[in-house]
Write a protein that holds these residues in place. Sequence first.
Motif, short mmCIF file in Angstrom:
data_model
loop_
_atom_site.label_atom_id
_atom_site.label_comp_id
_atom_site.label_asym_id
_atom_site.label_seq_id
_atom_site.Cartn_x
_atom_site.Cartn_y
_atom_site.Cartn_z
N ARG A 112 55.22 -72.52 -24.03
CA ARG A 112 56.06 -71.90 -22.82
C ARG A 112 56.75 -73.02 -22.02
O ARG A 112 58.14 -72.81 -21.82
CB ARG A 112 55.29 -71.00 -21.78
N ARG A 113 56.18 -74.26 -21.61
CA ARG A 113 57.06 -75.16 -21.08
C ARG A 113 57.74 -75.92 -22.01
O ARG A 113 59.19 -76.06 -21.27
CB ARG A 113 55.84 -76.50 -20.66
N VAL A 114 57.67 -75.89 -23.29
CA VAL A 114 58.70 -76.51 -24.24
C VAL A 114 59.81 -75.45 -24.31
O VAL A 114 61.16 -75.79 -24.12
CB VAL A 114 58.36 -76.49 -25.54
N GLN A 115 59.71 -74.19 -24.44
CA GLN A 115 60.71 -73.28 -24.56
C GLN A 115 61.49 -73.19 -23.28
O GLN A 115 62.72 -73.06 -23.44
CB GLN A 115 59.83 -71.96 -24.81
N ASN A 116 60.94 -73.24 -21.80
CA ASN A 116 61.41 -73.10 -20.96
C ASN A 116 62.47 -74.24 -20.47
O ASN A 116 63.48 -74.30 -20.14
CB ASN A 116 60.49 -73.09 -19.45
N ALA A 117 62.25 -75.26 -21.33
CA ALA A 117 62.95 -76.56 -21.12
C ALA A 117 64.16 -76.56 -22.11
O ALA A 117 64.92 -77.52 -22.32
CB ALA A 117 62.45 -77.84 -21.18
N GLY A 118 64.22 -75.57 -23.15
CA GLY A 118 65.13 -75.73 -23.95
C GLY A 118 65.11 -76.19 -25.30
O GLY A 118 65.84 -76.41 -26.04
N ALA A 119 63.93 -76.66 -25.23
CA ALA A 119 63.21 -77.47 -26.72
C ALA A 119 62.73 -76.13 -27.68
O ALA A 119 62.52 -74.83 -27.35
CB ALA A 119 62.50 -78.42 -26.69
N ALA A 120 62.33 -76.47 -28.96
CA ALA A 120 61.67 -75.73 -29.60
C ALA A 120 60.13 -76.03 -29.97
O ALA A 120 59.85 -77.33 -30.08
CB ALA A 120 62.31 -75.67 -31.02
N ALA A 121 59.23 -75.29 -30.17
CA ALA A 121 57.74 -75.70 -30.54
C ALA A 121 57.10 -74.58 -31.54
O ALA A 121 57.55 -73.32 -31.40
CB ALA A 121 57.05 -75.81 -29.16
N PHE A 122 56.46 -75.07 -32.34
CA PHE A 122 55.83 -74.34 -33.59
C PHE A 122 54.44 -74.68 -33.58
O PHE A 122 54.00 -75.88 -33.43
CB PHE A 122 56.56 -74.33 -34.88
N VAL A 123 53.52 -73.46 -33.66
CA VAL A 123 52.16 -73.77 -33.91
C VAL A 123 52.14 -73.80 -35.62
O VAL A 123 52.28 -73.00 -36.24
CB VAL A 123 51.10 -72.72 -33.56
N ILE A 124 51.78 -74.94 -35.96
CA ILE A 124 51.54 -75.57 -37.48
C ILE A 124 50.28 -75.04 -38.12
O ILE A 124 50.17 -74.48 -39.14
CB ILE A 124 51.92 -76.93 -37.90
N ILE A 143 50.63 -78.75 -33.21
CA ILE A 143 51.91 -78.11 -32.59
C ILE A 143 52.92 -79.22 -32.67
O ILE A 143 52.87 -80.15 -32.45
CB ILE A 143 51.39 -77.91 -31.15
N GLU A 144 54.08 -78.74 -33.23
CA GLU A 144 55.25 -79.48 -33.44
C GLU A 144 56.10 -79.13 -32.54
O GLU A 144 56.73 -77.85 -32.34
CB GLU A 144 55.81 -79.41 -34.85
N ILE A 145 56.92 -80.03 -31.80
CA ILE A 145 57.91 -79.95 -30.64
C ILE A 145 59.17 -80.58 -31.25
O ILE A 145 59.09 -81.66 -31.97
CB ILE A 145 57.42 -80.65 -29.41
N GLU A 146 60.26 -79.97 -31.33
CA GLU A 146 61.54 -80.33 -31.71
C GLU A 146 62.51 -80.76 -30.79
O GLU A 146 62.59 -79.66 -29.81
CB GLU A 146 62.16 -79.66 -32.90
N ASP A 147 62.51 -81.95 -30.13
CA ASP A 147 63.43 -82.34 -29.09
C ASP A 147 64.26 -83.49 -29.25
O ASP A 147 63.40 -84.60 -29.44
CB ASP A 147 62.42 -82.29 -27.79
N ARG A 148 65.45 -83.22 -29.24
CA ARG A 148 66.12 -84.76 -29.15
C ARG A 148 65.82 -85.77 -28.59
O ARG A 148 66.13 -87.14 -28.82
CB ARG A 148 67.51 -84.28 -29.37
N GLU A 149 65.42 -85.41 -27.37
CA GLU A 149 65.21 -86.55 -26.19
C GLU A 149 63.71 -86.96 -26.38
O GLU A 149 63.24 -87.96 -25.65
CB GLU A 149 65.30 -85.90 -24.90
N GLY A 150 63.00 -86.35 -27.23
CA GLY A 150 61.48 -86.93 -27.54
C GLY A 150 60.69 -86.51 -26.56
O GLY A 150 59.46 -87.14 -26.34
N ARG A 151 60.95 -85.49 -25.51
CA ARG A 151 59.88 -85.28 -24.56
C ARG A 151 58.55 -84.55 -25.24
O ARG A 151 58.47 -83.72 -26.16
CB ARG A 151 60.28 -84.18 -23.76
N HIS A 152 57.58 -84.79 -24.54
CA HIS A 152 56.46 -84.19 -25.21
C HIS A 152 55.74 -83.02 -24.37
O HIS A 152 54.96 -82.29 -24.95
CB HIS A 152 55.16 -85.15 -25.03
N PHE A 153 56.16 -82.90 -23.27
CA PHE A 153 55.85 -81.75 -22.26
C PHE A 153 54.36 -81.48 -22.02
O PHE A 153 53.80 -80.67 -21.48
CB PHE A 153 56.48 -80.40 -22.88
#
Length: 117
Positions: free
Chosen positions: A17-29, A98-108
């Motif tokens: 939820r934190r990732v998505q609220n910040a405009g990044a993408a996250a997936f449970v692998i 969990i994979e986060i896709e974020d161009r800024e490299g934020r881990h959240f």
Amino acid sequence: MMNGRLPTGLWADALLRRVQNAGAAAFVIQKGDGERGDVLIKVATLDGGAVAYVPSINFETGDRHFVDLAARGIDKTEQAIDAYILRARARDLDLWVIEIEDREGRHFLTESVEIHK
């Protein structure tokens, strides 16, 4: 709550939820044990680079924190991180990935994080 820690499934949902609220993408692998499974976080910067974080315990305080795998000698390339994740998944069937896709490299992560530069 077990030992003062949120169940892993609930903790993972909050991270997503934190990732998505910040405009990044996250997936449970990979979904692991919903109560006590460890979580490996991969952050892909979408330029071939990636960083992975694994949980660790501070034995003095008992607090959980995360460690950048580069501190353990793992390259910061997506290929090296993916190879590590394959080995980790084979070793631990209760592991969450969990994979986060974020161009800024934020881990959240809200826990403290030991970074390797």
